[in-house]
Motif scaffolding. Structure first.
Motif, short mmCIF file in Angstrom:
data_model
loop_
_atom_site.label_atom_id
_atom_site.label_comp_id
_atom_site.label_asym_id
_atom_site.label_seq_id
_atom_site.Cartn_x
_atom_site.Cartn_y
_atom_site.Cartn_z
N VAL A 113 -14.42 2.04 -3.44
CA VAL A 113 -15.57 1.41 -2.79
C VAL A 113 -15.09 0.32 -1.83
O VAL A 113 -15.56 0.22 -0.69
CB VAL A 113 -16.52 0.81 -3.84
N ALA A 114 -14.14 -0.49 -2.28
CA ALA A 114 -13.64 -1.57 -1.44
C ALA A 114 -13.03 -1.05 -0.15
O ALA A 114 -13.27 -1.60 0.94
CB ALA A 114 -12.59 -2.38 -2.22
N LEU A 115 -12.27 0.04 -0.24
CA LEU A 115 -11.65 0.61 0.96
C LEU A 115 -12.69 1.17 1.92
O LEU A 115 -12.54 1.07 3.15
CB LEU A 115 -10.65 1.68 0.57
N HIS A 116 -13.75 1.78 1.40
CA HIS A 116 -14.82 2.28 2.26
C HIS A 116 -15.48 1.13 3.03
O HIS A 116 -15.74 1.24 4.23
CB HIS A 116 -15.87 3.01 1.43
N VAL A 117 -15.76 0.05 2.32
CA VAL A 117 -16.41 -1.09 2.96
C VAL A 117 -15.51 -1.67 4.05
O VAL A 117 -15.96 -1.96 5.17
CB VAL A 117 -16.76 -2.17 1.91
N ILE A 118 -14.24 -1.86 3.72
CA ILE A 118 -13.28 -2.41 4.69
C ILE A 118 -13.15 -1.50 5.91
O ILE A 118 -13.07 -1.96 7.05
CB ILE A 118 -11.91 -2.61 4.01
N GLN A 119 -13.16 -0.21 5.68
CA GLN A 119 -12.95 0.74 6.76
C GLN A 119 -14.20 0.92 7.63
O GLN A 119 -14.09 1.19 8.83
CB GLN A 119 -12.55 2.11 6.18
N ASN A 120 -15.40 0.72 7.07
CA ASN A 120 -16.64 1.02 7.80
C ASN A 120 -17.31 -0.20 8.42
O ASN A 120 -18.23 -0.04 9.24
CB ASN A 120 -17.64 1.71 6.87
N CYS A 121 -16.87 -1.40 8.05
CA CYS A 121 -17.51 -2.61 8.57
C CYS A 121 -16.62 -3.26 9.63
O CYS A 121 -15.41 -3.43 9.43
CB CYS A 121 -17.77 -3.60 7.42
N THR A 122 -17.22 -3.64 10.75
CA THR A 122 -16.45 -4.20 11.87
C THR A 122 -15.90 -5.59 11.57
O THR A 122 -15.05 -6.08 12.32
CB THR A 122 -17.34 -4.28 13.11
N LYS A 123 -16.36 -6.23 10.51
CA LYS A 123 -15.87 -7.56 10.17
C LYS A 123 -14.44 -7.53 9.63
O LYS A 123 -13.80 -8.57 9.52
CB LYS A 123 -16.80 -8.22 9.13
N PHE A 124 -13.97 -6.33 9.28
CA PHE A 124 -12.62 -6.19 8.74
C PHE A 124 -11.70 -5.57 9.79
O PHE A 124 -12.09 -4.61 10.47
CB PHE A 124 -12.64 -5.31 7.48
N ASN A 125 -10.50 -6.12 9.90
CA ASN A 125 -9.56 -5.67 10.93
C ASN A 125 -8.35 -4.94 10.36
O ASN A 125 -7.34 -4.77 11.04
CB ASN A 125 -9.08 -6.88 11.75
N ILE A 126 -8.42 -4.51 9.13
CA ILE A 126 -7.30 -3.80 8.51
C ILE A 126 -7.20 -2.40 9.13
O ILE A 126 -8.20 -1.69 9.22
CB ILE A 126 -7.49 -3.70 6.99
N PRO A 127 -6.01 -1.98 9.57
CA PRO A 127 -5.85 -0.67 10.19
C PRO A 127 -6.34 0.47 9.29
O PRO A 127 -6.12 0.46 8.08
CB PRO A 127 -4.34 -0.57 10.44
N VAL A 128 -6.98 1.43 9.90
CA VAL A 128 -7.53 2.57 9.16
C VAL A 128 -6.43 3.34 8.45
O VAL A 128 -6.62 3.82 7.32
CB VAL A 128 -8.31 3.49 10.12
N LEU A 129 -5.28 3.47 9.09
CA LEU A 129 -4.18 4.24 8.50
C LEU A 129 -3.72 3.62 7.18
O LEU A 129 -3.42 4.35 6.23
CB LEU A 129 -3.02 4.32 9.49
N ILE A 130 -3.68 2.31 7.12
CA ILE A 130 -3.27 1.64 5.88
C ILE A 130 -4.29 1.91 4.78
O ILE A 130 -3.93 2.21 3.64
CB ILE A 130 -3.09 0.13 6.11
N CYS A 131 -5.57 1.81 5.12
CA CYS A 131 -6.63 2.10 4.14
C CYS A 131 -6.52 3.53 3.63
O CYS A 131 -6.67 3.78 2.42
CB CYS A 131 -8.01 1.87 4.78
N GLN A 132 -6.24 4.47 4.53
CA GLN A 132 -6.15 5.86 4.13
C GLN A 132 -4.95 6.10 3.21
O GLN A 132 -5.05 6.84 2.23
CB GLN A 132 -6.03 6.75 5.38
N ARG A 133 -3.85 5.47 3.50
CA ARG A 133 -2.67 5.64 2.65
C ARG A 133 -2.88 5.05 1.26
O ARG A 133 -2.45 5.63 0.26
CB ARG A 133 -1.45 4.99 3.31
N VAL A 134 -3.53 3.90 1.19
CA VAL A 134 -3.84 3.30 -0.11
C VAL A 134 -4.80 4.20 -0.88
O VAL A 134 -4.64 4.41 -2.09
CB VAL A 134 -4.44 1.89 0.07
N ARG A 135 -5.78 4.75 -0.18
CA ARG A 135 -6.72 5.68 -0.81
C ARG A 135 -6.00 6.92 -1.34
O ARG A 135 -6.31 7.43 -2.42
CB ARG A 135 -7.82 6.08 0.16
N ASP A 136 -5.03 7.41 -0.60
CA ASP A 136 -4.26 8.58 -1.04
C ASP A 136 -3.48 8.28 -2.32
O ASP A 136 -3.38 9.14 -3.20
CB ASP A 136 -3.30 9.02 0.07
#
Length: 382
Positions: free
Chosen positions: A132-155
């Motif tokens: 859930v946390a990764l979805h929120v970080i990835q979908n909200c513009t207030k967060f600047n964490i690269p999408v690739l990093i979020c995807q790798r952590v999710r994997d």
């Protein structure tokens, strides 16, 4: 307990536990950054464009399917929240009917639902579920964490339950820790208290398995409990298939007879060999040196046995004896000089024997100032 005994010795299962705990640690590590950012966004909307709006009394998202019939408050809130959605193609997937629009001004979770996965309905805090946390970080513009990093952590998180065999080899574990540390070391997260703590805990997990660490730090026990009791039903069903997982849960919950401690001690000996013969050899050498030192110093110890006291012609030394390499912080030389009556105890031995065995009363009363060795005689008589 047989299944647990067998599995606790399995290095791949131990690696799986380490990665599962590392995911729990990472989730806690990013929670402070995630929560503070979401709360700031909610306050920004509430005290900004929606500051003077009246409360919604009909919960428009639940009662009105047509957006055009929504009240001005819900329309405004909906527009403000949508403006922080990072992907336009995701807007049509948002199920507004599952959200309580009337609670937007009061409940942060209702706002989070717009950015969270559709299956999340605030049954668990959004800060405690990594997915859930990764979805929120990835979908909200207030967060600047690269999408690739979020995807790798999710994997990494998804791979933990992908095949249902609870096995992770050393290479997979090393890669998982590298990815998890990558997101934790981002400036936004590493500057928070929870982020710094998570980095420290992951570094400890890299060099020492959670089975060992949980006996040293209660926090690792807590994370292991969370790892063995995941929020997602599908993940929990996978773990429920394994008897050794159920037994480990039980041991963590009710370790009344020290069963878990005995298992962990046995596991520590076995894993110590697996982690490398080098460490074992070093420990063996150090132990051998310590034994030699003890044996060499036995001859220099004072004889405090009954025979030693009986044959003693003077007082036992009250300062360090040669060849001790350390200089004492203080001595008793002045104390001995001022009390010349402090002499050997041969006379006292004879006196006690005479009083106890040569009189009808067979009772004695010993009095002495502090430091004269009264407790030694009292202990002997007891």
């Amino acid at each position: 307990m047989d299944a647990l005994h067998q599995q606790i010795r399995n290095i791949d299962f131990s690696n799986w536990l380490d990665v599962a705990v590392a995911i729990s640690v990472t989730t806690k590590g990013i929670s402070e950054y995630l929560e503070s950012t979401i709360l700031a966004l909610h306050q920004e909307i509430k005290n900004g464009a929606c500051a003077l709006l009246p409360n919604c009394k009909q919960n428009c998202s639940k009662t009105l399917r047509n957006f055009s019939t929504w009240c001005p408050t819900c329309v405004k809130w909906k527009g403000q929240i949508k403006s922080y959605n990072k992907y336009r193609n995701r807007e049509r997937k948002i199920k507004w009917g599952d959200i309580n629009s009337s609670d937007w001004p009061r409940n942060v979770d209702e706002m989070v639902k717009v950015f969270a996965p559709e299956w999340w309905r605030a049954r668990t805090p959004y800060t405690e579920d990594l997915s859930v946390a990764l979805h929120v970080i990835q979908n909200c513009t207030k967060f600047n964490i690269p999408v690739l990093i979020c995807q790798r952590v999710r994997d990494v998180r998804n791979a933990l339950f992908a095949h249902g065999h609870l096995q992770v080899d050393n290479a997979e574990k090393k890669n998982a820790f590298r990815i998890l540390l990558t997101i934790l070391k981002l400036p936004e997260i590493s500057q928070t208290r929870s982020g710094r703590l998570a980095i420290s805990q992951l570094k400890r997990l890299k060099s020492k398995c959670v089975i060992d660490l949980m006996t040293e730090d209660e926090a690792f026990r807590h994370h292991l409990v969370l790892a063995l009791n995941p929020y997602k039903d599908t993940d929990r069903e996978i773990l429920n298939q394994y008897e050794h997982v159920k037994e480990l849960r039980l041991c963590l919950r009710e370790d009344q007879n020290g069963q878990l401690q005995r298992i962990l001690t046995e596991r520590t000996r076995i894993v110590g060999r697996v982690y490398g013969n080098g460490r074992f050899a070093i420990a063996l050498i150090i132990s051998f040196i310590c034994i030699i030192i003890i044996l060499l110093n036995i001859g220099h110890r004072d004889d405090t046995t009954w025979e030693g006291l009986h044959n003693e012609k003077g007082c036992l030394p009250m300062t360090f004896s040669s060849p001790c390499p350390w200089k004492p912080d203080f001595t008793f030389d002045g104390y001995l000089t001022n009390r010349p009556i402090l002499i050997g105890r041969n006379w006292l031995i004879d006196k006690i024997q005479t009083s106890l065995f040569g009189t009808s009363s067979r009772g004695i009363l010993l009095t002495a100032e502090m430091g004269y060795g009264l407790l030694l005689w009292r202990g002997y008589m007891d």
